[in-house]
Design a protein around this motif. Structure first.
Motif, PDB file in Angstrom:
ATOM      1  N   ILE A  68      80.565  -8.289  43.466  1.00 19.02           N
ATOM      2  CA  ILE A  68      80.852  -9.524  42.733  1.00 19.02           C
ATOM      3  C   ILE A  68      81.683  -9.246  41.479  1.00 19.02           C
ATOM      4  O   ILE A  68      82.713  -9.894  41.254  1.00 19.02           O
ATOM      5  CB  ILE A  68      79.548 -10.259  42.358  1.00 19.02           C
ATOM      6  CG1 ILE A  68      78.697 -10.494  43.618  1.00 19.02           C
ATOM      7  CG2 ILE A  68      79.863 -11.577  41.662  1.00 19.02           C
ATOM      8  CD1 ILE A  68      79.381 -11.282  44.707  1.00 19.02           C
ATOM      9  N   GLN A  70      83.364  -6.603  40.963  1.00 18.62           N
ATOM     10  CA  GLN A  70      84.554  -5.850  41.378  1.00 18.62           C
ATOM     11  C   GLN A  70      84.816  -4.629  40.496  1.00 18.62           C
ATOM     12  O   GLN A  70      85.970  -4.290  40.189  1.00 18.62           O
ATOM     13  CB  GLN A  70      85.779  -6.776  41.365  1.00 18.62           C
ATOM     14  CG  GLN A  70      85.684  -7.957  42.319  1.00 18.62           C
ATOM     15  CD  GLN A  70      86.093  -7.617  43.728  1.00 18.62           C
ATOM     16  OE1 GLN A  70      87.269  -7.456  44.022  1.00 18.62           O
ATOM     17  NE2 GLN A  70      85.110  -7.490  44.600  1.00 18.62           N
ATOM     18  N   PHE A  87      89.659 -12.598  44.597  1.00 16.58           N
ATOM     19  CA  PHE A  87      88.265 -12.643  45.069  1.00 16.58           C
ATOM     20  C   PHE A  87      87.449 -13.647  44.261  1.00 16.58           C
ATOM     21  O   PHE A  87      86.723 -14.479  44.832  1.00 16.58           O
ATOM     22  CB  PHE A  87      87.642 -11.254  44.976  1.00 16.58           C
ATOM     23  CG  PHE A  87      86.172 -11.236  45.310  1.00 16.58           C
ATOM     24  CD1 PHE A  87      85.737 -11.304  46.620  1.00 16.58           C
ATOM     25  CD2 PHE A  87      85.220 -11.162  44.304  1.00 16.58           C
ATOM     26  CE1 PHE A  87      84.389 -11.304  46.933  1.00 16.58           C
ATOM     27  CE2 PHE A  87      83.865 -11.161  44.602  1.00 16.58           C
ATOM     28  CZ  PHE A  87      83.450 -11.232  45.924  1.00 16.58           C
ATOM     29  N   TRP A  88      87.535 -13.571  42.938  1.00 18.55           N
ATOM     30  CA  TRP A  88      86.778 -14.518  42.106  1.00 18.55           C
ATOM     31  C   TRP A  88      87.237 -15.953  42.368  1.00 18.55           C
ATOM     32  O   TRP A  88      86.426 -16.876  42.400  1.00 18.55           O
ATOM     33  CB  TRP A  88      86.936 -14.164  40.639  1.00 18.55           C
ATOM     34  CG  TRP A  88      86.270 -12.863  40.275  1.00 18.55           C
ATOM     35  CD1 TRP A  88      85.191 -12.294  40.873  1.00 18.55           C
ATOM     36  CD2 TRP A  88      86.663 -11.969  39.237  1.00 18.55           C
ATOM     37  NE1 TRP A  88      84.875 -11.103  40.274  1.00 18.55           N
ATOM     38  CE2 TRP A  88      85.765 -10.878  39.261  1.00 18.55           C
ATOM     39  CE3 TRP A  88      87.681 -11.972  38.289  1.00 18.55           C
ATOM     40  CZ2 TRP A  88      85.862  -9.808  38.372  1.00 18.55           C
ATOM     41  CZ3 TRP A  88      87.782 -10.916  37.400  1.00 18.55           C
ATOM     42  CH2 TRP A  88      86.876  -9.848  37.440  1.00 18.55           C
ATOM     43  N   LEU A  91      85.591 -17.240  45.438  1.00 17.47           N
ATOM     44  CA  LEU A  91      84.211 -17.681  45.214  1.00 17.47           C
ATOM     45  C   LEU A  91      84.168 -19.049  44.525  1.00 17.47           C
ATOM     46  O   LEU A  91      83.404 -19.932  44.912  1.00 17.47           O
ATOM     47  CB  LEU A  91      83.460 -16.648  44.370  1.00 17.47           C
ATOM     48  CG  LEU A  91      83.244 -15.261  44.993  1.00 17.47           C
ATOM     49  CD1 LEU A  91      82.461 -14.374  44.030  1.00 17.47           C
ATOM     50  CD2 LEU A  91      82.534 -15.349  46.334  1.00 17.47           C
ATOM     51  N   VAL A  92      84.993 -19.205  43.497  1.00 15.50           N
ATOM     52  CA  VAL A  92      84.998 -20.469  42.744  1.00 15.50           C
ATOM     53  C   VAL A  92      85.468 -21.617  43.623  1.00 15.50           C
ATOM     54  O   VAL A  92      84.906 -22.723  43.594  1.00 15.50           O
ATOM     55  CB  VAL A  92      85.894 -20.337  41.494  1.00 15.50           C
ATOM     56  CG1 VAL A  92      86.112 -21.701  40.842  1.00 15.50           C
ATOM     57  CG2 VAL A  92      85.267 -19.374  40.489  1.00 15.50           C
ATOM     58  N   LEU A  94      85.280 -21.995  46.805  1.00 11.83           N
ATOM     59  CA  LEU A  94      84.438 -22.351  47.945  1.00 11.83           C
ATOM     60  C   LEU A  94      83.853 -23.756  47.755  1.00 11.83           C
ATOM     61  O   LEU A  94      83.774 -24.553  48.698  1.00 11.83           O
ATOM     62  CB  LEU A  94      83.306 -21.332  48.121  1.00 11.83           C
ATOM     63  CG  LEU A  94      83.657 -20.019  48.824  1.00 11.83           C
ATOM     64  CD1 LEU A  94      82.460 -19.077  48.813  1.00 11.83           C
ATOM     65  CD2 LEU A  94      84.108 -20.269  50.260  1.00 11.83           C
ATOM     66  N   ILE A 244      80.877  -7.852  51.214  1.00 13.05           N
ATOM     67  CA  ILE A 244      79.663  -8.015  50.404  1.00 13.05           C
ATOM     68  C   ILE A 244      78.448  -7.430  51.120  1.00 13.05           C
ATOM     69  O   ILE A 244      77.693  -6.658  50.516  1.00 13.05           O
ATOM     70  CB  ILE A 244      79.453  -9.487  50.017  1.00 13.05           C
ATOM     71  CG1 ILE A 244      80.563  -9.938  49.061  1.00 13.05           C
ATOM     72  CG2 ILE A 244      78.086  -9.686  49.372  1.00 13.05           C
ATOM     73  CD1 ILE A 244      80.489 -11.396  48.648  1.00 13.05           C
TER      74      ILE A 244
END
Length: 669
Positions: A68, A70, A87-88, A91-92, A94, A244
């Motif tokens: 998470i 990284q 990547f972040w 996640l945001v 989604l 993950i």
């Protein structure tokens, strides 16, 4: 109150067919996704078992830190920030993707009033990540198409994925900008990106023209997400799904995560890995998780000395073979598959590995390489008796004399005859057992290191003794070379000796002995307090039990792979050196600590010739010589041998000397 429904037609009501179209597209996409994912999942379920479900809190912490946050990505700052932001952002966004589907499936639904503030805050953060992800993707395209780092494979698939991500970001911008113009009263003031776009150009468009623009943004966003989803299990970007979990199930322990084999299991038909399905489920998950970033290649000492080993290509080849083999593996009675070694992977590839762990240290998704290399060596050695011819004598000697060089076991204690060292007496045990290992007992240069350790311990008043001729090889070279049966025999013998003699604390100056005792002997019922001589010497210096005179030498320290990367000890030897040289005389090279380059001896390679490329030890000396040292300090006897040979080959042995840290202390007293 902010309406969940965003008008994509006049009046804000979507045509009745919109939800049905979206539902149909989504169900088809999920079916296509599941169809591709299911065989991979089933293959993992049918793979060899491995316990990776222990210590859930530690695993969760490791996942938060590495997957998470990284954390490992930032070893390469430029590429690290690029990947981390994408990547972040993933996640945001989604939650934003979920909102898009809710808008289409339930067009008359309204968000509760109490969600207005948190939703507005989310929009502010989301807009920020839309911009950051867009910038990161543009940088990634520039890097792939213009910079072209050697470690990256330029592929159309990678470009396609980046273009899809950009399309998702841009369609979000278009949709939000049009929404801001069409229904300003419904827009949250926090959605700043939509406001900018509305003012920048969309606000001047005719309403009738703007409605299809918003609809285009919406459907482009939806279709791009569904296409991206269906592409994942069919491409290297499957790691988006597996990374993950792979980090969560990664190795939590020090060492190389090898485990004892049950050679008495009469139902077991093979040992090691001969075909792909003999790997454990975690090792197969590793293969699916490779991002092909090439970080493992950059610091691989074998690849950098022109050996036929690329950790990245090794993983890709195994992954492609697994994918090709999966349909057969899922049959009720699968046919016997092709051997991995000699077909999928060349013998020379696996024998080139020094098991240094540099590839594992660099991998941002915690793929394990060393245990796979040893699995494959075991398959060749135990099932086919196929190994480099130089190992014949070494294996025979380990079996008959408990050392790899053929010296009689009855001469094992000769090195200590004139040093006044007592032998271990279980009725009157000393606090420590000093274990010099095969190198310290038999190699002429290694004996000097053992002598300096003894003299240093004696001068500090340490209560210790040795086993003498009762000592045997730990089995480390046998295990690393794939001869697990021989390792089991040697480890069993030593374990029985330790238990019979009541040994509790062991000092070793060899990191390979240290690693075996600490991480591998517990499976043999022996739980020792294992202390590397660098750790003990650091404590003795700190406690004032060793009075040292500082020399004027300019020193560079070379990290041992098995004390450093495999056992996370970097500070103790440096603390010792700092007390033996003048302030500022301890130098560091760029490739030090966790990025220290292997000397070339690990993985049993000290018993094998290097017939391809340059010598690993020569490359390491070149790196160390950049600091123009007078002394190369080490804390491993095999590093001493390899680096001294390299200095001689380069005619530098008169200018630079290699010294174990114990020799630096003993010489300064």
């Amino acid at each position: 109150m902010i309406a969940l429904m965003d008008p994509i037609t006049p009046g804000g009501i979507a045509p009745a067919w919109h939800p049905w179209v979206l539902a149909s597209l989504t169900l088809v996409s999920l079916a296509v996704f599941t169809y591709a994912l299911w065989p991979k999942w089933q293959a993992l379920r049918r793979a060899q078992p491995e316990n990776r479900f222990d210590r859930p809190l530690d695993r969760l912490w490791q996942t938060l830190k590495i997957a998470i946050a990284q954390s490992k990505m930032f070893k390469d700052r430029g590429a690290g920030w690029m990947h981390a932001l994408i990547f972040w952002g993933f996640l945001v966004l989604l939650l934003r993707a979920a909102e898009f589907f809710l808008i289409g499936l339930f067009p008359l639904m309204e968000a509760p009033a109490f969600l207005d503030v948190p939703r507005g805050l989310y929009y502010a953060v989301k807009d920020g990540f839309v911009v950051l992800v867009t910038a990161a993707c543009l940088y990634a395209l520039y890097r792939r198409l213009v910079v072209k780092p050697k470690r990256l494979n330029l592929s159309g698939e990678g470009i396609l994925i980046l273009m899809l991500i950009l399309l998702i970001m841009l369609s979000d911008m278009v949709y939000e900008g049009a929404r801001r113009v069409l229904v300003p009263e419904e827009a949250t003031p926090w959605a700043w990106l939509g406001a900018i776009l509305a003012q920048a150009g969309l606000g001047g468009m005719d309403r009738a023209a703007l409605i299809p623009v918003q609809a285009a943004g919406y459907w482009t966003h939806i279709v791009a997400i569904l296409f991206f989803l269906d592409l994942l299990p069919r491409s290297k970007h499957f790691h988006v799904i597996t990374s993950i979990p792979n980090v969560y199930f990664s190795n939590l322990n020090t060492g190389t995560n090898l485990h004892r084999m049950d050679f008495e299991d009469e139902e077991r038909e093979s040992f090691g890995v001969n075909v792909i399905e003999e790997f454990s489920w975690k090792k197969l998950l590793d293969l699916h998780t490779c991002t092909e970033c090439g970080r493992c290649d950059v610091f691989c000492p074998a690849l950098n000395s022109q050996k036929p080993l690329s950790p990245k290509q090794f993983t890709i080849d195994l992954r492609d073979h697994l994918n090709a083999r999966t349909p057969e593996l899922l049959k009720s009675e699968p046919s016997e598959g092709p051997a991995v070694m000699g077909g999928v992977i060349l013998d020379e590839t696996v024998w080139s590995c020094t098991t240094c762990g540099a590839c594992e240290e660099e991998c941002p998704v915690m793929i394990e390489y060393v245990n796979k290399m040893i699995d494959l060596r075991q398959g060749m050695v135990l099932m086919e008796s196929r190994f480099p011819k130089e190992l014949n004598d070494a294996f025979k000697s380990l079996e008959s004399h408990s050392n790899p060089w053929g010296f009689p076991g009855t001469s094992r204690a000769d090195w200590a005859k004139d040093l006044g060292v007592q032998e271990w007496d279980k009725n009157h045990p000393t606090e420590y057992l000093y274990f010099p290992g095969c190198n310290g007992a038999f190699d002429n240069r290694g004996k000097k290191v053992a002598e300096s350790v003894v003299k240093t311990l004696q001068s500090a008043g340490v209560d210790f003794s040795i086993l003498g001729n009762r000592e045997g090889c730990t089995g480390d070279p046998a295990r690393r070379l794939g001869n697990e049966y021989l390792f089991d025999m040697l480890a069993t013998h030593n374990a029985e000796t330790f238990k019979e003699e009541g040994v509790v604390k062991v000092i070793t100056h060899c990191p390979h002995c240290f690693n075996s005792f600490k991480n591998e002997y517990p499976e043999y019922g022996v739980h020792l307090e294992v202390i590397h001589h660098s750790q003990l010497l650091a404590d003795l210096v700190q406690n004032g039990k060793l009075k040292l005179e500082k020399a004027d030498d300019k020193v560079v320290y070379h990290d041992s792979c098995y004390m450093g990367r495999h056992n996370k000890e970097y500070e103790a030897p440096r603390k010792v050196i700092e007390q033996t040289v003048a302030s500022g005389s301890l130098m560091e090279v760029e490739t030090s600590r966790e990025r220290g380059t292997c000397c070339g001896a690990g993985g049993g390679r000290f018993l094998l010739e290097e017939n391809t490329g340059t010598r690993v030890s020569h490359n390491r000396v070149d790196e160390l010589m950049q600091t123009e040292p007078e002394t190369i300090a080490v804390s491993c006897p095999f590093c001493v041998l390899m680096l001294e040979d390299a200095l001689k080959a380069k005619n530098l042995n008169e200018k630079v000397r290699v010294r174990d840290i114990s020799e630096m202390i003993a010489g300064g007293q």
